[in-house]
Design a protein around this motif. Structure first.
Motif, PDB file in Angstrom:
ATOM      1  N   LEU A  13      36.547  41.529  23.178  1.00  0.00           N
ATOM      2  CA  LEU A  13      35.799  40.304  22.916  1.00  0.00           C
ATOM      3  C   LEU A  13      34.382  40.630  22.466  1.00  0.00           C
ATOM      4  CD1 LEU A  13      35.817  37.214  22.968  1.00  0.00           C
ATOM      5  CD2 LEU A  13      35.102  37.337  25.361  1.00  0.00           C
ATOM      6  N   GLY A  14      33.737  41.568  23.133  1.00  0.00           N
ATOM      7  CA  GLY A  14      32.379  41.975  22.762  1.00  0.00           C
ATOM      8  C   GLY A  14      32.312  42.495  21.336  1.00  0.00           C
ATOM      9  N   GLN A  15      33.299  43.275  20.934  1.00  0.00           N
ATOM     10  CA  GLN A  15      33.343  43.796  19.563  1.00  0.00           C
ATOM     11  C   GLN A  15      33.454  42.654  18.554  1.00  0.00           C
ATOM     12  OE1 GLN A  15      35.921  47.419  18.892  1.00  0.00           O
ATOM     13  NE2 GLN A  15      36.547  46.876  20.970  1.00  0.00           N
ATOM     14  N   THR A  16      34.314  41.695  18.844  1.00  0.00           N
ATOM     15  CA  THR A  16      34.516  40.555  17.949  1.00  0.00           C
ATOM     16  C   THR A  16      33.219  39.772  17.784  1.00  0.00           C
ATOM     17  OG1 THR A  16      36.838  40.407  18.617  1.00  0.00           O
ATOM     18  CG2 THR A  16      35.874  38.451  17.565  1.00  0.00           C
ATOM     19  N   ILE A  17      32.523  39.533  18.887  1.00  0.00           N
ATOM     20  CA  ILE A  17      31.259  38.791  18.847  1.00  0.00           C
ATOM     21  C   ILE A  17      30.224  39.550  18.023  1.00  0.00           C
ATOM     22  CG2 ILE A  17      29.305  38.008  20.256  1.00  0.00           C
ATOM     23  CD1 ILE A  17      31.477  37.559  22.519  1.00  0.00           C
ATOM     24  N   ILE A  18      30.087  40.837  18.269  1.00  0.00           N
ATOM     25  CA  ILE A  18      29.088  41.653  17.567  1.00  0.00           C
ATOM     26  C   ILE A  18      29.379  41.712  16.068  1.00  0.00           C
ATOM     27  CG2 ILE A  18      28.203  44.014  17.305  1.00  0.00           C
ATOM     28  CD1 ILE A  18      28.456  44.184  20.441  1.00  0.00           C
ATOM     29  N   LYS A  19      30.636  41.895  15.700  1.00  0.00           N
ATOM     30  CA  LYS A  19      30.989  41.925  14.275  1.00  0.00           C
ATOM     31  C   LYS A  19      30.639  40.610  13.596  1.00  0.00           C
ATOM     32  CE  LYS A  19      34.697  45.317  14.644  1.00  0.00           C
ATOM     33  NZ  LYS A  19      36.157  45.517  14.668  1.00  0.00           N
ATOM     34  N   HIS A  30      18.664  41.687  16.677  1.00  0.00           N
ATOM     35  CA  HIS A  30      18.752  42.951  17.408  1.00  0.00           C
ATOM     36  C   HIS A  30      19.776  42.742  18.518  1.00  0.00           C
ATOM     37  CE1 HIS A  30      17.341  46.807  18.977  1.00  0.00           C
ATOM     38  NE2 HIS A  30      17.479  46.264  20.168  1.00  0.00           N
ATOM     39  N   ILE A  31      20.852  43.515  18.489  1.00  0.00           N
ATOM     40  CA  ILE A  31      21.944  43.341  19.442  1.00  0.00           C
ATOM     41  C   ILE A  31      21.980  44.492  20.431  1.00  0.00           C
ATOM     42  CG2 ILE A  31      24.434  43.062  19.741  1.00  0.00           C
ATOM     43  CD1 ILE A  31      24.504  42.088  16.780  1.00  0.00           C
ATOM     44  N   VAL A  32      21.988  44.147  21.715  1.00  0.00           N
ATOM     45  CA  VAL A  32      22.114  45.125  22.792  1.00  0.00           C
ATOM     46  C   VAL A  32      23.494  44.958  23.414  1.00  0.00           C
ATOM     47  CG1 VAL A  32      21.196  45.921  24.993  1.00  0.00           C
ATOM     48  CG2 VAL A  32      19.638  45.038  23.250  1.00  0.00           C
ATOM     49  N   ALA A  33      24.277  46.027  23.418  1.00  0.00           N
ATOM     50  CA  ALA A  33      25.600  46.015  24.038  1.00  0.00           C
ATOM     51  C   ALA A  33      25.468  46.441  25.492  1.00  0.00           C
ATOM     52  CB  ALA A  33      26.541  46.965  23.298  1.00  0.00           C
ATOM     53  N   LEU A  34      25.907  45.573  26.391  1.00  0.00           N
ATOM     54  CA  LEU A  34      25.915  45.890  27.817  1.00  0.00           C
ATOM     55  C   LEU A  34      27.369  46.067  28.235  1.00  0.00           C
ATOM     56  CD1 LEU A  34      23.398  43.148  29.050  1.00  0.00           C
ATOM     57  CD2 LEU A  34      22.898  45.537  28.500  1.00  0.00           C
ATOM     58  N   GLY A  35      27.756  47.310  28.484  1.00  0.00           N
ATOM     59  CA  GLY A  35      29.130  47.593  28.870  1.00  0.00           C
ATOM     60  C   GLY A  35      29.204  48.054  30.320  1.00  0.00           C
ATOM     61  N   THR A  36      30.178  47.547  31.036  1.00  0.00           N
ATOM     62  CA  THR A  36      30.317  47.970  32.425  1.00  0.00           C
ATOM     63  C   THR A  36      30.795  49.411  32.521  1.00  0.00           C
ATOM     64  OG1 THR A  36      32.562  47.087  32.553  1.00  0.00           O
ATOM     65  CG2 THR A  36      30.758  45.638  33.273  1.00  0.00           C
ATOM     66  N   GLY A  48      28.631  47.463  15.839  1.00  0.00           N
ATOM     67  CA  GLY A  48      27.389  47.088  15.169  1.00  0.00           C
ATOM     68  C   GLY A  48      26.194  46.806  16.062  1.00  0.00           C
ATOM     69  N   ALA A  49      26.323  47.019  17.363  1.00  0.00           N
ATOM     70  CA  ALA A  49      25.164  46.823  18.244  1.00  0.00           C
ATOM     71  C   ALA A  49      24.097  47.863  17.925  1.00  0.00           C
ATOM     72  CB  ALA A  49      25.578  46.931  19.710  1.00  0.00           C
ATOM     73  N   ASN A  50      22.834  47.488  18.077  1.00  0.00           N
ATOM     74  CA  ASN A  50      21.732  48.418  17.825  1.00  0.00           C
ATOM     75  C   ASN A  50      21.631  49.483  18.903  1.00  0.00           C
ATOM     76  OD1 ASN A  50      20.750  45.559  16.750  1.00  0.00           O
ATOM     77  ND2 ASN A  50      19.890  47.153  15.464  1.00  0.00           N
ATOM     78  N   ASP A 124      36.992  29.853  17.381  1.00  0.00           N
ATOM     79  CA  ASP A 124      36.159  28.663  17.176  1.00  0.00           C
ATOM     80  C   ASP A 124      34.954  28.662  18.106  1.00  0.00           C
ATOM     81  OD1 ASP A 124      38.003  27.910  15.277  1.00  0.00           O
ATOM     82  OD2 ASP A 124      38.881  26.292  16.475  1.00  0.00           O
ATOM     83  N   LEU A 125      35.144  29.127  19.340  1.00  0.00           N
ATOM     84  CA  LEU A 125      34.036  29.197  20.292  1.00  0.00           C
ATOM     85  C   LEU A 125      32.992  30.212  19.829  1.00  0.00           C
ATOM     86  CD1 LEU A 125      36.070  29.098  23.625  1.00  0.00           C
ATOM     87  CD2 LEU A 125      34.755  27.226  22.610  1.00  0.00           C
ATOM     88  N   ILE A 126      33.458  31.360  19.335  1.00  0.00           N
ATOM     89  CA  ILE A 126      32.541  32.385  18.829  1.00  0.00           C
ATOM     90  C   ILE A 126      31.791  31.856  17.610  1.00  0.00           C
ATOM     91  CG2 ILE A 126      32.393  34.675  17.759  1.00  0.00           C
ATOM     92  CD1 ILE A 126      34.732  35.500  19.644  1.00  0.00           C
ATOM     93  N   ASP A 127      32.505  31.166  16.717  1.00  0.00           N
ATOM     94  CA  ASP A 127      31.854  30.570  15.542  1.00  0.00           C
ATOM     95  C   ASP A 127      30.756  29.595  15.966  1.00  0.00           C
ATOM     96  OD1 ASP A 127      33.506  31.992  13.838  1.00  0.00           O
ATOM     97  OD2 ASP A 127      34.806  30.282  13.353  1.00  0.00           O
ATOM     98  N   GLU A 128      31.017  28.802  16.996  1.00  0.00           N
ATOM     99  CA  GLU A 128      30.027  27.832  17.477  1.00  0.00           C
ATOM    100  C   GLU A 128      28.792  28.539  18.044  1.00  0.00           C
ATOM    101  OE1 GLU A 128      29.687  24.272  20.797  1.00  0.00           O
ATOM    102  OE2 GLU A 128      31.665  24.789  20.021  1.00  0.00           O
ATOM    103  N   ILE A 129      29.020  29.611  18.800  1.00  0.00           N
ATOM    104  CA  ILE A 129      27.900  30.384  19.360  1.00  0.00           C
ATOM    105  C   ILE A 129      27.068  30.995  18.237  1.00  0.00           C
ATOM    106  CG2 ILE A 129      27.322  32.497  20.644  1.00  0.00           C
ATOM    107  CD1 ILE A 129      29.759  31.813  22.465  1.00  0.00           C
TER     108      ILE A 129
END
Length: 141
Positions: A13-19, A30-36, A48-50, A124-129
């Motif tokens: 999901l994080g990858q999809t949002i970042i792309k 500027h995108i920060v990826a926070l991974g557990t 594509g996160a910075n 659709d939710l990602i598009d809205e965000i």
């Protein structure tokens, strides 16, 4: 504009949002990826996160000491034990305490049901965000 994207496991999901953010906003964000875990973080950085930050201690420190305009993640990030136990109580509290817009994707998991979201595709939710973030970036420009 500074946006954090948080995810766990493989960060699909994080990858999809970042792309999508990169495609729509490219260098204006500027995108920060926070991974557990490091696997989730590296997947989001490749998307594509910075910069990427991994693990409970680093995520909590980042959330406490940095100002972000928004954070995006699945609903499990707000629940202690969310995302198959990868979200600790400290992580969920650090995210909740951030003074920024929190975009929460209401996945039908964790036995949490949000009325009105049952038939809404994640795309659709990602598009809205992304559309909302894009409108805020245009205000800053």
């Amino acid at each position: 504009m500074k946006v954090a994207v948080i995810d766990a496991q493989g960060a699909g999901l994080g990858q999809t949002i970042i792309k999508k953010l990169r495609k729509e906003l490219n260098s204006t964000i500027h995108i920060v990826a926070l991974g557990t875990n490091t696997f989730a973080t590296s997947n989001m950085v490749r998307a594509g996160a910075n910069v990427g930050i991994s693990g409970e201690k680093a995520i909590c420190s980042f959330c406490t000491n940095n100002k972000m305009d928004s954070i995006i993640g699945p609903i499990g990030i707000l629940c202690s034990g969310g995302i198959n136990g990868e979200i600790t109580p400290l992580i969920s509290k650090a995210i909740y305490d951030m003074n920024c817009t929190k975009y929460i994707l209401p996945l039908q998991k964790h036995e949490i049901y949000i009325p009105g979201t049952k038939n809404t595709p994640i795309k659709d939710l990602i598009d809205e965000i992304v559309s909302d973030i894009k409108s805020k970036v245009e205000v800053f420009a």
